[in-house]
Design a protein around this motif. Structure first.
Motif, PDB file in Angstrom:
ATOM      1  N   GLU A  42      45.214 -32.362 -30.585  1.00  0.00           N
ATOM      2  CA  GLU A  42      43.772 -32.316 -30.787  1.00  0.00           C
ATOM      3  C   GLU A  42      43.131 -31.233 -29.931  1.00  0.00           C
ATOM      4  N   VAL A  43      43.790 -30.890 -28.816  1.00  0.00           N
ATOM      5  CA  VAL A  43      43.282 -29.871 -27.905  1.00  0.00           C
ATOM      6  C   VAL A  43      44.415 -28.915 -27.556  1.00  0.00           C
ATOM      7  N   LEU A  44      44.185 -27.609 -27.737  1.00  0.00           N
ATOM      8  CA  LEU A  44      45.132 -26.580 -27.323  1.00  0.00           C
ATOM      9  C   LEU A  44      44.364 -25.531 -26.530  1.00  0.00           C
ATOM     10  N   ASN A  45      44.658 -25.454 -25.243  1.00  0.00           N
ATOM     11  CA  ASN A  45      43.947 -24.551 -24.340  1.00  0.00           C
ATOM     12  C   ASN A  45      44.951 -23.648 -23.631  1.00  0.00           C
ATOM     13  N   LEU A  46      44.968 -22.380 -24.020  1.00  0.00           N
ATOM     14  CA  LEU A  46      45.842 -21.377 -23.425  1.00  0.00           C
ATOM     15  C   LEU A  46      45.034 -20.301 -22.717  1.00  0.00           C
ATOM     16  N   ARG A  47      43.796 -20.573 -22.439  1.00  0.00           N
ATOM     17  CA  ARG A  47      42.842 -19.589 -21.923  1.00  0.00           C
ATOM     18  C   ARG A  47      43.321 -18.916 -20.637  1.00  0.00           C
ATOM     19  N   ASN A  48      43.011 -17.632 -20.537  1.00  0.00           N
ATOM     20  CA  ASN A  48      43.161 -16.864 -19.304  1.00  0.00           C
ATOM     21  C   ASN A  48      44.596 -16.844 -18.783  1.00  0.00           C
ATOM     22  N   ASN A  49      45.475 -16.312 -19.621  1.00  0.00           N
ATOM     23  CA  ASN A  49      46.829 -15.982 -19.221  1.00  0.00           C
ATOM     24  C   ASN A  49      47.063 -14.522 -19.604  1.00  0.00           C
ATOM     25  N   SER A  50      48.306 -14.134 -19.778  1.00  0.00           N
ATOM     26  CA  SER A  50      48.623 -12.775 -20.238  1.00  0.00           C
ATOM     27  C   SER A  50      49.510 -12.845 -21.474  1.00  0.00           C
ATOM     28  N   LEU A  51      49.213 -13.810 -22.325  1.00  0.00           N
ATOM     29  CA  LEU A  51      50.012 -14.019 -23.531  1.00  0.00           C
ATOM     30  C   LEU A  51      49.797 -12.871 -24.512  1.00  0.00           C
ATOM     31  N   SER A  52      50.873 -12.386 -25.096  1.00  0.00           N
ATOM     32  CA  SER A  52      50.768 -11.247 -26.014  1.00  0.00           C
ATOM     33  C   SER A  52      51.651 -11.488 -27.227  1.00  0.00           C
ATOM     34  N   SER A  53      51.009 -11.734 -28.339  1.00  0.00           N
ATOM     35  CA  SER A  53      51.701 -11.905 -29.613  1.00  0.00           C
ATOM     36  C   SER A  53      50.644 -12.008 -30.698  1.00  0.00           C
ATOM     37  N   SER A  54      51.078 -11.999 -31.921  1.00  0.00           N
ATOM     38  CA  SER A  54      50.180 -12.358 -33.015  1.00  0.00           C
ATOM     39  C   SER A  54      50.267 -13.870 -33.204  1.00  0.00           C
ATOM     40  N   VAL A  55      49.419 -14.395 -34.060  1.00  0.00           N
ATOM     41  CA  VAL A  55      49.501 -15.827 -34.368  1.00  0.00           C
ATOM     42  C   VAL A  55      50.142 -15.982 -35.743  1.00  0.00           C
ATOM     43  N   PRO A  56      50.873 -17.071 -35.972  1.00  0.00           N
ATOM     44  CA  PRO A  56      51.595 -17.222 -37.245  1.00  0.00           C
ATOM     45  C   PRO A  56      50.660 -17.172 -38.447  1.00  0.00           C
ATOM     46  N   ILE A  57      51.133 -16.563 -39.511  1.00  0.00           N
ATOM     47  CA  ILE A  57      50.326 -16.420 -40.711  1.00  0.00           C
ATOM     48  C   ILE A  57      49.955 -17.774 -41.314  1.00  0.00           C
ATOM     49  N   ASP A  58      50.792 -18.784 -41.045  1.00  0.00           N
ATOM     50  CA  ASP A  58      50.531 -20.126 -41.593  1.00  0.00           C
ATOM     51  C   ASP A  58      50.182 -21.114 -40.489  1.00  0.00           C
ATOM     52  N   MET A  59      49.475 -20.639 -39.452  1.00  0.00           N
ATOM     53  CA  MET A  59      49.273 -21.434 -38.236  1.00  0.00           C
ATOM     54  C   MET A  59      48.628 -22.794 -38.495  1.00  0.00           C
ATOM     55  N   CYS A  60      47.803 -22.922 -39.480  1.00  0.00           N
ATOM     56  CA  CYS A  60      47.150 -24.206 -39.757  1.00  0.00           C
ATOM     57  C   CYS A  60      47.537 -24.768 -41.119  1.00  0.00           C
ATOM     58  N   LYS A  61      48.509 -24.161 -41.755  1.00  0.00           N
ATOM     59  CA  LYS A  61      48.825 -24.553 -43.125  1.00  0.00           C
ATOM     60  C   LYS A  61      49.574 -25.878 -43.193  1.00  0.00           C
ATOM     61  N   HIS A  62      50.490 -26.096 -42.260  1.00  0.00           N
ATOM     62  CA  HIS A  62      51.358 -27.267 -42.338  1.00  0.00           C
ATOM     63  C   HIS A  62      51.035 -28.322 -41.282  1.00  0.00           C
ATOM     64  N   ASN A  63      50.566 -27.891 -40.122  1.00  0.00           N
ATOM     65  CA  ASN A  63      50.299 -28.812 -39.022  1.00  0.00           C
ATOM     66  C   ASN A  63      48.932 -28.501 -38.417  1.00  0.00           C
ATOM     67  N   LEU A  64      48.685 -29.002 -37.232  1.00  0.00           N
ATOM     68  CA  LEU A  64      47.430 -28.771 -36.500  1.00  0.00           C
ATOM     69  C   LEU A  64      46.196 -29.279 -37.251  1.00  0.00           C
ATOM     70  N   HIS A  65      46.381 -30.185 -38.187  1.00  0.00           N
ATOM     71  CA  HIS A  65      45.239 -30.672 -38.958  1.00  0.00           C
ATOM     72  C   HIS A  65      44.330 -31.584 -38.142  1.00  0.00           C
TER      73      HIS A  65
END
Length: 222
Positions: A42-65
């Motif tokens: 229900e909550v995903l907080n990755l704020r203020n790091n040095s993460l570097s990538s793209s996000v998956p093209i289907d990031m909300c298609k199957h999960n994270l509902h």
């Protein structure tokens, strides 16, 4: 907590996790794709790091509902904002602020009708602000500042009658300031400086009696 290194993909094995907060650390590298398969989140907080990538093209298609809060601001993420984000239909808070996202703002963002806070500022987004933004009638804060948006502000922005803060500063927006902006009668902060607006200031702006801060400088408005 001063944590460093990469986020282990095995974190995705925590299939019943409701909240994941690793913000304000020094994680680098990609966001593991397994994170986007955690269907109980229900909550995903990755704020203020040095993460570097793209996000998956289907990031909300199957999960994270069930996701209600997604905060991945202040990282080094890149690529386009995926249209599948519109399938995270329970989102109330979305912040992609201060990354390197590019391309257009997907029209599918209009599916996120529960959104109250939307922060897309300080990226490299371009193109028009989609008229579908006017469907997000629960929005209280809209931040599109410091991008490369162009064209006119859609009249549908007048539908956002709960909006309290609107940041459009430092883009390439053109045309007249839309008179429909006068419908935002609970707006407290409006910054549309450093664009290419022209014409006169609409008289309807006088309807915005809750305004505490108004910035129109560095435009062509006369």
């Amino acid at each position: 907590m001063g944590l460093v290194g990469t986020i282990s993909p095995e974190i995705g094995n925590l299939s019943f996790l409701v909240s994941l907060d690793v913000s304000e650390n020094s994680f680098h590298g990609p966001i593991p794709t397994s994170v986007f398969n955690m269907s109980s989140l229900e909550v995903l907080n990755l704020r203020n790091n040095s993460l570097s990538s793209s996000v998956p093209i289907d990031m909300c298609k199957h999960n994270l509902h069930r996701l209600e809060r997604l905060r991945i601001s202040y990282n080094e993420l890149y690529g386009e904002i995926q249209s599948s984000l519109g399938q995270c239909s329970n989102l109330e808070y979305l912040s992609l602020y201060n990354n390197s996202f590019r391309g257009h703002m997907p029209t599918q963002i209009g599916n996120l009708t529960l959104l109250q806070q939307l922060y897309l500022g300080s990226n490299n987004l371009s193109g028009n602000i989609p008229k579908e933004i006017g469907v997000l009638t629960n929005l209280q804060t809209l931040d599109l500042s410091n991008n490369h948006f162009n064209g006119q502000v859609p009249a549908q922005i007048g539908n956002l009658t709960l909006l309290q803060e609107l940041y459009l500063i430092t883009n390439n927006l053109t045309g007249n300031i839309p008179k429909d902006i006068g419908k935002l009668t609970v707006l407290q902060l409006l910054t549309i400086s450093q664009n290419k607006f022209n014409g006169s200031i609409p008289k309807e702006i006088g309807n915005m009696t809750s305004l505490l801060y108004l910035a129109l400088d560095k435009n062509a408005t006369g």
